[in-house]
Motif scaffolding. Structure first.
Motif, short mmCIF file in Angstrom:
data_model
loop_
_atom_site.label_atom_id
_atom_site.label_comp_id
_atom_site.label_asym_id
_atom_site.label_seq_id
_atom_site.Cartn_x
_atom_site.Cartn_y
_atom_site.Cartn_z
N LEU A 201 0.96 -1.43 0.07
CA LEU A 201 -0.05 -0.06 -0.16
C LEU A 201 0.84 1.36 -0.03
O LEU A 201 0.63 2.24 -0.71
CB LEU A 201 -0.74 0.03 1.09
N VAL A 202 1.70 1.19 0.82
CA VAL A 202 2.74 2.49 0.76
C VAL A 202 3.36 2.76 -0.51
O VAL A 202 3.59 3.93 -0.88
CB VAL A 202 3.68 1.97 1.98
N THR A 203 3.71 1.44 -1.00
CA THR A 203 4.33 1.70 -2.54
C THR A 203 3.50 2.38 -3.36
O THR A 203 4.05 3.15 -4.15
CB THR A 203 4.97 0.23 -2.99
N ALA A 204 2.29 1.93 -3.45
CA ALA A 204 1.31 2.42 -4.20
C ALA A 204 0.74 3.85 -3.89
O ALA A 204 0.81 4.89 -4.76
CB ALA A 204 0.07 1.62 -4.26
N GLU A 205 0.72 4.43 -2.41
CA GLU A 205 0.59 5.50 -2.16
C GLU A 205 1.68 6.78 -2.77
O GLU A 205 1.30 7.81 -2.81
CB GLU A 205 0.14 5.62 -0.61
N GLN A 210 -3.07 10.50 -2.77
CA GLN A 210 -3.04 12.02 -2.59
C GLN A 210 -3.08 12.27 -0.77
O GLN A 210 -2.71 13.13 -0.62
CB GLN A 210 -4.46 12.91 -3.20
N TRP A 211 -3.66 11.12 -0.38
CA TRP A 211 -3.67 10.83 1.11
C TRP A 211 -3.22 9.85 1.39
O TRP A 211 -3.35 8.76 0.77
CB TRP A 211 -5.04 11.32 1.70
N GLY A 212 -2.90 9.49 2.79
CA GLY A 212 -2.14 8.24 3.18
C GLY A 212 -0.84 8.29 3.83
O GLY A 212 -0.15 9.35 3.36
N ILE A 213 -0.28 7.31 4.46
CA ILE A 213 0.95 7.30 5.04
C ILE A 213 2.05 7.55 4.07
O ILE A 213 3.10 7.99 4.34
CB ILE A 213 1.00 6.22 6.37
N GLY A 214 1.79 6.47 3.12
CA GLY A 214 2.74 6.44 2.23
C GLY A 214 2.94 7.68 1.36
O GLY A 214 4.24 8.00 1.03
N TYR A 215 1.87 8.38 1.03
CA TYR A 215 2.06 9.70 0.27
C TYR A 215 2.66 10.91 1.31
O TYR A 215 3.34 11.58 0.66
CB TYR A 215 0.63 10.07 0.03
N TYR A 216 2.24 10.87 2.55
CA TYR A 216 2.89 11.72 3.38
C TYR A 216 4.39 11.52 3.56
O TYR A 216 5.14 12.37 3.57
CB TYR A 216 2.21 11.57 4.87
N THR A 217 4.60 9.91 3.46
CA THR A 217 6.28 9.85 3.52
C THR A 217 6.89 10.45 2.20
O THR A 217 8.09 10.89 2.38
CB THR A 217 6.59 8.34 3.86
N TRP A 218 6.35 10.01 1.18
CA TRP A 218 6.98 10.32 -0.08
C TRP A 218 6.97 11.92 -0.20
O TRP A 218 7.99 12.55 -0.88
CB TRP A 218 6.22 9.84 -1.10
N GLU A 219 5.82 12.63 0.12
CA GLU A 219 5.79 14.12 -0.07
C GLU A 219 7.01 14.74 0.93
O GLU A 219 7.49 15.84 0.52
CB GLU A 219 4.36 14.60 0.28
N ALA A 220 7.30 14.11 2.10
CA ALA A 220 8.20 14.66 3.00
C ALA A 220 9.69 14.48 2.37
O ALA A 220 10.53 15.32 2.49
CB ALA A 220 8.40 14.00 4.31
N TYR A 221 9.79 13.56 1.29
CA TYR A 221 10.99 13.33 0.93
C TYR A 221 11.28 14.13 -0.36
O TYR A 221 12.28 14.85 -0.47
CB TYR A 221 11.10 11.74 0.40
N THR A 222 10.32 14.62 -0.91
CA THR A 222 10.39 15.48 -2.10
C THR A 222 10.71 17.02 -1.65
O THR A 222 11.31 17.74 -2.04
CB THR A 222 9.19 15.37 -3.00
N VAL A 231 9.02 9.95 10.60
CA VAL A 231 7.84 9.97 11.33
C VAL A 231 6.91 8.92 10.47
O VAL A 231 6.26 8.25 10.98
CB VAL A 231 7.07 11.22 11.40
N GLY A 232 6.94 9.08 9.17
CA GLY A 232 5.83 8.28 8.18
C GLY A 232 6.52 6.95 8.49
O GLY A 232 5.53 5.92 8.32
N MET A 233 8.01 6.73 8.53
CA MET A 233 8.32 5.16 8.36
C MET A 233 7.76 4.70 9.75
O MET A 233 7.65 3.43 9.80
CB MET A 233 9.92 5.13 8.46
N LEU A 234 7.91 5.60 10.96
CA LEU A 234 7.70 4.79 12.16
C LEU A 234 6.23 4.49 12.29
O LEU A 234 5.51 3.71 12.74
CB LEU A 234 7.94 5.72 13.20
N LEU A 235 5.36 5.49 11.72
CA LEU A 235 3.80 5.31 11.60
C LEU A 235 3.66 3.93 10.81
O LEU A 235 2.81 2.99 11.27
CB LEU A 235 3.10 6.24 10.91
N ILE A 236 4.22 3.80 9.77
CA ILE A 236 4.07 2.50 8.92
C ILE A 236 4.52 1.15 9.81
O ILE A 236 3.93 0.10 9.67
CB ILE A 236 4.80 2.66 7.69
N GLY A 237 5.71 1.16 10.42
CA GLY A 237 6.01 0.09 11.14
C GLY A 237 5.02 -0.05 12.38
O GLY A 237 4.75 -1.23 12.60
#
Length: 265
Positions: A201-205, A210-222, A231-237
Protein backbone atom coordinates in the motif's frame (compact mmCIF):
# COMPACT_ATOMS: atom_id res chain seq x y z
CA UNK A 1 15.55 -17.98 41.65
CA UNK A 2 13.70 -18.08 38.33
CA UNK A 3 15.48 -17.18 35.16
CA UNK A 4 15.00 -13.48 34.36
CA UNK A 5 13.89 -14.19 30.80
CA UNK A 6 11.30 -16.74 32.01
CA UNK A 7 9.25 -14.03 33.74
CA UNK A 8 7.03 -11.53 31.97
CA UNK A 9 8.69 -8.64 33.77
CA UNK A 10 12.12 -9.82 32.64
CA UNK A 11 11.01 -10.09 29.00
CA UNK A 12 9.43 -6.64 29.11
CA UNK A 13 12.58 -5.17 30.61
CA UNK A 14 14.71 -6.77 27.88
CA UNK A 15 12.38 -5.47 25.15
CA UNK A 16 12.41 -1.97 26.61
CA UNK A 17 16.18 -2.09 26.95
CA UNK A 18 16.61 -3.05 23.28
CA UNK A 19 14.41 -0.13 22.18
CA UNK A 20 16.31 2.30 24.39
CA UNK A 21 19.63 1.01 23.05
CA UNK A 22 18.48 1.64 19.48
CA UNK A 23 17.34 5.16 20.40
CA UNK A 24 20.64 5.88 22.12
CA UNK A 25 22.63 4.73 19.09
CA UNK A 26 20.40 6.81 16.83
CA UNK A 27 20.92 9.90 18.99
CA UNK A 28 24.69 9.48 19.13
CA UNK A 29 25.05 8.68 15.42
CA UNK A 30 22.86 11.60 14.31
CA UNK A 31 24.32 14.17 16.72
CA UNK A 32 27.91 13.20 15.88
CA UNK A 33 27.20 13.04 12.13
CA UNK A 34 28.66 9.56 12.12
CA UNK A 35 30.12 8.44 8.79
CA UNK A 36 30.82 4.73 8.43
CA UNK A 37 31.75 4.84 4.77
CA UNK A 38 28.93 2.78 3.31
CA UNK A 39 26.41 4.30 5.73
CA UNK A 40 26.36 7.91 6.85
CA UNK A 41 24.21 9.71 9.41
CA UNK A 42 25.12 13.24 8.30
CA UNK A 43 21.61 14.06 7.11
CA UNK A 44 19.68 11.88 9.56
CA UNK A 45 17.68 13.95 12.07
CA UNK A 46 18.07 13.07 15.76
CA UNK A 47 15.17 11.56 17.77
CA UNK A 48 14.14 14.86 19.39
CA UNK A 49 13.72 16.49 16.00
CA UNK A 50 11.62 13.54 14.83
CA UNK A 51 9.55 13.76 18.01
CA UNK A 52 8.85 17.43 17.29
CA UNK A 53 7.76 16.55 13.74
CA UNK A 54 5.53 13.78 15.07
CA UNK A 55 3.90 16.18 17.53
CA UNK A 56 3.29 18.66 14.70
CA UNK A 57 1.57 15.93 12.68
CA UNK A 58 -0.52 14.77 15.63
CA UNK A 59 -1.59 18.36 16.31
CA UNK A 60 -2.71 18.88 12.71
CA UNK A 61 -5.92 17.83 10.98
CA UNK A 62 -4.01 15.92 8.31
CA UNK A 63 -3.14 12.91 10.51
CA UNK A 64 -6.70 11.59 10.72
CA UNK A 65 -7.18 11.83 6.96
CA UNK A 66 -3.86 10.11 6.25
CA UNK A 67 -4.67 7.32 8.71
CA UNK A 68 -8.24 6.74 7.55
CA UNK A 69 -7.16 6.69 3.91
CA UNK A 70 -4.47 4.09 4.50
CA UNK A 71 -6.54 2.00 6.91
CA UNK A 72 -9.48 1.91 4.52
CA UNK A 73 -7.32 0.76 1.61
CA UNK A 74 -5.60 -1.90 3.70
CA UNK A 75 -8.90 -3.20 5.08
CA UNK A 76 -10.51 -3.49 1.65
CA UNK A 77 -7.53 -5.09 -0.09
CA UNK A 78 -6.60 -7.36 2.80
CA UNK A 79 -10.09 -8.73 3.46
CA UNK A 80 -10.60 -9.47 -0.23
CA UNK A 81 -7.19 -11.16 -0.41
CA UNK A 82 -7.86 -13.22 2.72
CA UNK A 83 -11.15 -14.53 1.33
CA UNK A 84 -9.77 -15.37 -2.11
CA UNK A 85 -6.48 -16.82 -0.81
CA UNK A 86 -8.07 -19.10 1.77
CA UNK A 87 -10.61 -20.46 -0.73
CA UNK A 88 -7.94 -21.01 -3.39
CA UNK A 89 -5.58 -22.54 -0.83
CA UNK A 90 -8.18 -25.01 0.35
CA UNK A 91 -8.94 -26.00 -3.24
CA UNK A 92 -5.28 -26.34 -4.26
CA UNK A 93 -4.35 -28.20 -1.10
CA UNK A 94 -7.19 -30.70 -1.46
CA UNK A 95 -7.40 -31.23 -5.22
CA UNK A 96 -4.64 -32.26 -7.59
CA UNK A 97 -6.77 -31.00 -10.45
CA UNK A 98 -7.02 -27.55 -8.86
CA UNK A 99 -3.29 -27.58 -8.09
CA UNK A 100 -2.39 -28.37 -11.70
CA UNK A 101 -4.81 -25.76 -13.05
CA UNK A 102 -4.33 -22.85 -10.62
CA UNK A 103 -0.91 -23.08 -9.05
CA UNK A 104 1.33 -22.58 -12.16
CA UNK A 105 -0.09 -19.17 -13.16
CA UNK A 106 -0.12 -18.07 -9.53
CA UNK A 107 3.52 -19.06 -9.14
CA UNK A 108 4.37 -16.98 -12.21
CA UNK A 109 2.62 -13.93 -10.73
CA UNK A 110 3.94 -14.36 -7.19
CA UNK A 111 7.50 -12.98 -7.68
CA UNK A 112 6.27 -9.80 -9.39
CA UNK A 113 6.93 -6.88 -7.00
CA UNK A 114 4.23 -4.40 -6.05
CA UNK A 115 5.91 -1.56 -7.96
CA UNK A 116 5.62 -3.50 -11.22
CA UNK A 117 1.83 -3.79 -10.77
CA UNK A 118 1.27 -0.04 -10.47
CA UNK A 119 1.23 0.92 -14.20
CA UNK A 120 -1.04 -2.01 -15.08
CA UNK A 121 -3.32 -1.32 -12.13
CA UNK A 122 -3.73 2.28 -13.24
CA UNK A 123 -4.69 1.05 -16.72
CA UNK A 124 -7.05 -1.65 -15.44
CA UNK A 125 -9.08 0.30 -12.89
CA UNK A 126 -11.07 3.50 -13.44
CA UNK A 127 -9.81 5.21 -10.28
CA UNK A 128 -6.51 5.44 -8.44
CA UNK A 129 -8.29 4.34 -5.26
CA UNK A 130 -9.23 0.98 -6.77
CA UNK A 131 -5.75 0.53 -8.20
CA UNK A 132 -4.17 1.06 -4.77
CA UNK A 133 -6.60 -1.42 -3.20
CA UNK A 134 -5.71 -3.92 -5.93
CA UNK A 135 -1.99 -3.56 -5.22
CA UNK A 136 -2.69 -4.12 -1.52
CA UNK A 137 -4.73 -7.17 -2.51
CA UNK A 138 -1.86 -8.67 -4.51
CA UNK A 139 0.57 -8.08 -1.67
CA UNK A 140 -1.55 -9.93 0.87
CA UNK A 141 -2.75 -12.68 -1.46
CA UNK A 142 0.31 -14.86 -1.90
CA UNK A 143 1.53 -15.22 1.73
CA UNK A 144 -1.98 -16.24 2.79
CA UNK A 145 -2.40 -18.56 -0.19
CA UNK A 146 0.90 -20.41 0.25
CA UNK A 147 0.46 -20.83 3.99
CA UNK A 148 -3.07 -22.13 3.47
CA UNK A 149 -1.83 -24.67 0.92
CA UNK A 150 0.98 -25.71 3.27
CA UNK A 151 -1.45 -26.07 6.17
CA UNK A 152 -3.93 -28.16 4.18
CA UNK A 153 -1.24 -30.44 2.81
CA UNK A 154 0.20 -30.86 6.31
CA UNK A 155 -2.98 -32.27 7.84
CA UNK A 156 -2.43 -35.82 9.07
CA UNK A 157 -3.86 -38.18 6.45
CA UNK A 158 -4.77 -40.66 9.16
CA UNK A 159 -7.25 -38.17 10.59
CA UNK A 160 -8.87 -37.80 7.18
CA UNK A 161 -9.01 -41.58 6.75
CA UNK A 162 -10.49 -42.00 10.23
CA UNK A 163 -13.18 -39.42 9.56
CA UNK A 164 -14.00 -41.05 6.23
CA UNK A 165 -14.24 -44.49 7.87
CA UNK A 166 -16.75 -43.04 10.32
CA UNK A 167 -18.97 -41.96 7.45
CA UNK A 168 -18.02 -38.31 7.13
CA UNK A 169 -18.59 -36.74 3.73
CA UNK A 170 -16.37 -34.25 1.94
CA UNK A 171 -17.94 -31.18 3.51
CA UNK A 172 -17.78 -32.71 6.99
CA UNK A 173 -14.12 -33.64 6.53
CA UNK A 174 -13.36 -30.14 5.30
CA UNK A 175 -15.19 -28.52 8.20
CA UNK A 176 -14.15 -30.85 11.01
CA UNK A 177 -10.66 -32.00 9.99
CA UNK A 178 -9.05 -29.95 7.23
CA UNK A 179 -9.86 -26.41 8.35
CA UNK A 180 -9.05 -26.98 12.06
CA UNK A 181 -5.82 -28.75 11.14
CA UNK A 182 -4.72 -26.06 8.71
CA UNK A 183 -5.92 -23.14 10.86
CA UNK A 184 -2.55 -22.40 12.60
CA UNK A 185 -0.78 -22.16 9.25
CA UNK A 186 -3.60 -20.01 7.85
CA UNK A 187 -3.30 -17.64 10.81
CA UNK A 188 0.44 -17.35 10.18
CA UNK A 189 -0.25 -16.50 6.56
CA UNK A 190 -2.85 -13.92 7.57
CA UNK A 191 -0.36 -12.21 9.88
CA UNK A 192 2.38 -12.18 7.22
CA UNK A 193 -0.11 -10.99 4.62
CA UNK A 194 -1.08 -8.05 6.79
CA UNK A 195 2.54 -6.88 6.89
CA UNK A 196 3.02 -7.25 3.14
CA UNK A 197 -0.25 -5.44 2.46
CA UNK A 198 1.10 -2.39 4.32
CA UNK A 199 4.33 -2.58 2.35
CA UNK A 200 2.48 -2.71 -0.97
CA UNK A 201 0.00 0.00 0.00
CA UNK A 202 2.77 2.43 0.91
CA UNK A 203 4.45 1.74 -2.43
CA UNK A 204 1.20 2.48 -4.26
CA UNK A 205 0.48 5.62 -2.24
CA UNK A 206 3.89 7.03 -3.03
CA UNK A 207 2.95 7.11 -6.69
CA UNK A 208 -0.84 7.29 -6.97
CA UNK A 209 -2.12 8.57 -3.65
CA UNK A 210 -3.11 12.02 -2.46
CA UNK A 211 -3.72 11.02 1.13
CA UNK A 212 -2.21 8.24 3.18
CA UNK A 213 0.89 7.42 5.21
CA UNK A 214 2.85 6.42 2.11
CA UNK A 215 1.94 9.65 0.35
CA UNK A 216 2.90 11.63 3.47
CA UNK A 217 6.31 9.92 3.57
CA UNK A 218 7.00 10.46 -0.12
CA UNK A 219 5.88 14.09 0.03
CA UNK A 220 8.24 14.66 2.96
CA UNK A 221 11.09 13.25 0.86
CA UNK A 222 10.33 15.48 -2.12
CA UNK A 223 10.20 18.51 0.18
CA UNK A 224 13.35 17.37 2.01
CA UNK A 225 11.59 17.27 5.38
CA UNK A 226 13.80 14.51 6.70
CA UNK A 227 12.21 14.32 10.14
CA UNK A 228 8.79 13.81 8.55
CA UNK A 229 10.19 10.93 6.52
CA UNK A 230 11.13 9.10 9.71
CA UNK A 231 7.75 9.93 11.25
CA UNK A 232 6.06 8.32 8.26
CA UNK A 233 8.33 5.27 8.46
CA UNK A 234 7.63 4.83 12.17
CA UNK A 235 3.89 5.18 11.58
CA UNK A 236 4.02 2.48 8.92
CA UNK A 237 5.98 0.19 11.23
CA UNK A 238 3.65 0.83 14.16
CA UNK A 239 0.48 0.26 12.15
CA UNK A 240 1.90 -2.89 10.59
CA UNK A 241 3.00 -4.25 13.97
CA UNK A 242 -0.34 -3.52 15.64
CA UNK A 243 -2.44 -4.94 12.82
CA UNK A 244 -0.32 -8.10 12.55
CA UNK A 245 -0.47 -8.50 16.32
CA UNK A 246 -4.24 -8.16 16.20
CA UNK A 247 -4.46 -10.88 13.55
CA UNK A 248 -2.28 -13.18 15.67
CA UNK A 249 -4.38 -12.52 18.78
CA UNK A 250 -7.64 -13.18 16.95
CA UNK A 251 -6.10 -16.27 15.39
CA UNK A 252 -5.04 -17.52 18.81
CA UNK A 253 -8.57 -17.07 20.12
CA UNK A 254 -9.96 -18.93 17.09
CA UNK A 255 -7.57 -21.90 17.55
CA UNK A 256 -7.60 -22.68 21.29
CA UNK A 257 -6.71 -26.32 20.64
CA UNK A 258 -3.41 -25.26 19.08
CA UNK A 259 -2.47 -23.15 22.12
CA UNK A 260 -3.24 -26.07 24.42
CA UNK A 261 -1.07 -28.32 22.26
CA UNK A 262 1.83 -25.84 22.50
CA UNK A 263 1.52 -25.66 26.30
CA UNK A 264 1.46 -29.44 26.68
CA UNK A 265 4.55 -29.73 24.48
Amino acid sequence: MPNLLSTRLGRRALQLGSVLACLLFWQLAASQRLDLGLVTFRNVPPPLEVLAAAWALVSSDALARHLFSSLGRVAAGYLAAALVAVLLGLAIGRSRWAESLLLPPLEVLRPIPAVAWIPLAILMFPSSELSMIFITFTGALFPILLNTVHGVEGVDRRLIASARSLGAGRLAILREVIIPGAAPSIVTGLAIGMGTSWFCLVTAEMISGQWGIGYYTWEAYTLQNYADIIVGMLLIGLLGMLSSGLIKRLGGLATPWYRLQEKSA
